[in-house]
Design an enzyme around this catalytic site. Structure first.
Site, short mmCIF file in Angstrom:
data_model
loop_
_atom_site.label_atom_id
_atom_site.label_comp_id
_atom_site.label_asym_id
_atom_site.label_seq_id
_atom_site.Cartn_x
_atom_site.Cartn_y
_atom_site.Cartn_z
N TYR A 69 28.91 -8.48 87.89
CA TYR A 69 28.17 -8.87 86.70
C TYR A 69 26.67 -9.03 86.97
O TYR A 69 25.87 -9.05 86.03
CB TYR A 69 28.72 -10.17 86.11
CG TYR A 69 30.18 -10.11 85.75
CD1 TYR A 69 30.85 -8.88 85.61
CD2 TYR A 69 30.91 -11.27 85.56
CE1 TYR A 69 32.19 -8.83 85.30
CE2 TYR A 69 32.26 -11.23 85.24
CZ TYR A 69 32.90 -10.02 85.12
OH TYR A 69 34.23 -9.98 84.82
N HIS A 98 38.66 -7.58 92.08
CA HIS A 98 38.26 -7.15 90.74
C HIS A 98 39.06 -5.94 90.26
O HIS A 98 39.46 -5.86 89.09
CB HIS A 98 36.77 -6.84 90.73
CG HIS A 98 36.12 -7.04 89.41
ND1 HIS A 98 34.81 -7.40 89.27
CD2 HIS A 98 36.58 -6.94 88.15
CE1 HIS A 98 34.50 -7.51 87.98
NE2 HIS A 98 35.57 -7.23 87.29
N SER A 137 38.38 -10.27 77.81
CA SER A 137 38.15 -9.62 76.51
C SER A 137 39.19 -10.04 75.48
O SER A 137 39.78 -9.20 74.79
CB SER A 137 38.11 -8.09 76.65
OG SER A 137 37.02 -7.68 77.44
N PRO A 138 39.44 -11.35 75.35
CA PRO A 138 40.48 -11.79 74.41
C PRO A 138 40.09 -11.60 72.96
O PRO A 138 40.94 -11.73 72.07
CB PRO A 138 40.63 -13.28 74.74
CG PRO A 138 39.28 -13.68 75.25
CD PRO A 138 38.80 -12.49 76.04
N LEU A 139 38.80 -11.28 72.72
CA LEU A 139 38.34 -11.01 71.35
C LEU A 139 37.99 -9.54 71.16
O LEU A 139 37.15 -9.18 70.33
CB LEU A 139 37.14 -11.90 71.02
CG LEU A 139 37.45 -13.41 71.05
CD1 LEU A 139 36.19 -14.23 70.85
CD2 LEU A 139 38.49 -13.75 69.99
N GLY A 140 38.64 -8.68 71.95
CA GLY A 140 38.45 -7.23 71.78
C GLY A 140 37.00 -6.81 71.91
O GLY A 140 36.53 -5.98 71.14
N GLY A 152 34.49 -8.39 71.12
CA GLY A 152 33.71 -8.84 69.97
C GLY A 152 34.24 -8.36 68.64
O GLY A 152 33.86 -8.89 67.60
N PHE A 153 35.12 -7.35 68.66
CA PHE A 153 35.63 -6.84 67.38
C PHE A 153 36.38 -7.93 66.62
O PHE A 153 36.30 -8.03 65.40
CB PHE A 153 36.54 -5.64 67.61
CG PHE A 153 36.42 -4.57 66.56
CD1 PHE A 153 36.64 -4.85 65.22
CD2 PHE A 153 36.09 -3.27 66.91
CE1 PHE A 153 36.51 -3.86 64.25
CE2 PHE A 153 35.96 -2.27 65.95
CZ PHE A 153 36.18 -2.58 64.61
#
Length: 361
Positions: free
Chosen positions: A88, A160, A239-242, A244-245
């Site tokens: 990152y 990773h 990425s539990p919110l896709g 940001g989608f």
């Protein structure tokens, strides 16, 4: 550190005041987070963590001051799991340094997870950075991470990505040595399949697996989650919110800058974007009927998939953070869960990664 010490440390920081309320992060309301245990080695954290990737890469220009404010606000709201990685910072250590500065005053009250597994000195190709999980490289990255984070130990050290050129037994053995030396507390893997999990776990207990999982991305359900539960390994969805989608604040791929990964993410491309947007609108209607946001619906859905799951949504906004954390206080009914399944029976339209960098299990 004993299991009791770790759980007591987490409990202290996830119950930061005694007031009661809905848990929306507003003044005077309940700021506690339920504690969840990951694995069988004593790791315990608040039910919602915070991912830091977007603070320095992949989502446009970063905001250091805003990110530090968000990290500190997370602690105030009871978040104890903070997730970073060598990658990152693109080899500079910037993401780990940012996190280290933000949590310096309460380092011993939180769980820091970081990751190794890439050769950041090699030229980047269309397939991303080359993999490197050789034992000597693991030790080198670990020492760098300790320095960047400004700490004497890493709570969770993840591989990773699985390196096909290095036996997973060697990876688990090396991290096990670092645990014995007191530099690391728990072993984690990321995007590892069932056989890799079994082989690593036979050498040293794996406490947690981190892999993409959300209402949008369901691939882990068939083969990975059953093995995780068989072996007693915790699960951390990234990425539990896709990406940001699932916040509902979206626009077509062409409207994002080139340094934002949503500009090339398949789920934002014409055709897929429209289908996914329709699903988001239906999820939003369900959320509004429950008087919660679609973001909270998506996170509550994940939390309902098992007590061994702790999602790590990323955000640079203290307001979004409070919204995310409040999802831990939302209980969905069987009817709610059935409706989500009806809207997205197999997840989103479009692939989560281009074929060249798609993890394989």
């Amino acid at each position: 550190m004993t299991q009791h010490d770790n759980e007591a440390r987490t409990t202290r920081t996830t119950q930061t005041d005694g007031t009661q309320g809905t848990g929306t992060g507003q003044p005077g309301e309940d700021r506690s987070l339920p504690v969840r245990r990951l694995g069988r080695q004593g790791l315990a954290v608040g039910a919602v963590g915070l991912g830091t990737m977007g603070m320095t890469m992949a989502y446009g220009t970063g905001d250091e001051a805003g990110s530090i404010a968000t990290l500190r606000r997370a602690y105030e709201l009871g978040v104890t799991l903070f997730d970073t990685a060598e990658l990152y910072g693109m080899g500079t250590g910037s993401n780990e340094q940012l996190l280290g500065r933000a949590v310096r005053d309460f380092r011993d009250d939180v769980v820091i997870a970081t990751k190794f597994g890439f050769d950041m000195d090699a030229p980047q190709t269309a397939e991303g950075y080359a993999l490197n999980s050789r034992p000597e490289h693991i030790r080198e990255v670990t020492e760098n991470s300790l320095r960047h984070l400004g700490t004497d130990h890493i709570d969770v050290l993840y591989q990773h990505r699985v390196d096909p050129d290095v036996p997973i037994e060697d990876v688990a053995g090396t991290v096990g040595e670092l645990i014995a030396e007191g530099k690391v507390r728990y072993l984690g893997l990321s995007e590892a399949g069932p056989e890799t999990l079994r082989r690593a776990h036979a050498v040293h207990p794996v406490s947690v697996l981190q892999t993409e999982y959300s209402v949008f991305e369901r691939a882990v359900e068939a083969d990975v989650l059953p093995v995780v539960r068989e072996l007693g390994i915790g699960f951390v969805p990234y990425s539990p919110l896709g990406r940001g989608f699932l916040t509902g604040v979206v626009k077509p791929a062409a409207e994002y800058p080139a340094d934002d990964m949503r500009s090339w993410d398949d789920r934002w491309q014409p055709g897929n974007y429209e289908r996914n947007l329709t699903a988001i609108r239906e999820l939003t209607a369900l959320a509004e009927a429950r008087e919660i946001s679609v973001t909270q619906l998506a996170l509550a859905w994940l939390l309902a998939q098992g007590d061994d799951i702790v999602p790590i949504p990323g955000t640079r906004s203290p307001q979004r953070l409070a919204e995310n954390v409040a999802a831990a206080h939302v209980t969905l009914t069987p009817q709610d869960l059935a409706r989500v399944q009806e809207i997205l029976p197999k997840g989103a339209a479009g692939s989560r990664y281009p074929e060249a960098i798609m993890p394989s299990w």
